[in-house]
Design a protein around this motif. Structure first.
Motif: not given
Length: 104
Positions: A75-92
């Motif tokens: 979110k630091s660049d104010e744009d949490l894109i789909g690839e970032e979201k899916s990676t976070i979900i995968e890490i979780a």
């Protein structure tokens, strides 16, 4: 990783260091090694990184801190894109955290 995300990473590492959770220098060195591996072999490095991350899955506090750091960086660049979201979900998932618990 853009400049804003790199700055957020630095801030997160400083916060982790202040909490005496992990050695900041060790974390920075690991981060840079992983970036170089991702450049050289994206698929192989990604799997190795996920395996490394999964080692903390028994420590739910550390796991949740890691997810919060990932979200903050995304979110630091104010744009949490789909690839970032899916990676976070995968890490979780690797950490045993249900994606429904994650507030992005």
């Amino acid at each position: 990783v853009n400049l804003t995300e790199a700055s957020t990473i630095d801030q997160a590492l400083e916060a982790v260091h202040q909490l005496d959770i992990y050695d900041k220098h060790e974390a920075v060195n690991l981060y840079h090694r992983n970036i170089e591996q991702l450049k050289a072999d994206p698929n192989g490095a990604r799997e190795n990184i996920l395996k490394t991350i999964s080692k903390i899955s028994k420590d739910q506090q550390a796991s949740r801190i890691l997810i919060k750091i990932c979200i903050a960086i995304g979110k630091s660049d104010e744009d949490l894109i789909g690839e970032e979201k899916s990676t976070i979900i995968e890490i979780a998932a690797r950490l045993g955290i249900d994606s429904a618990e994650i507030e992005m």
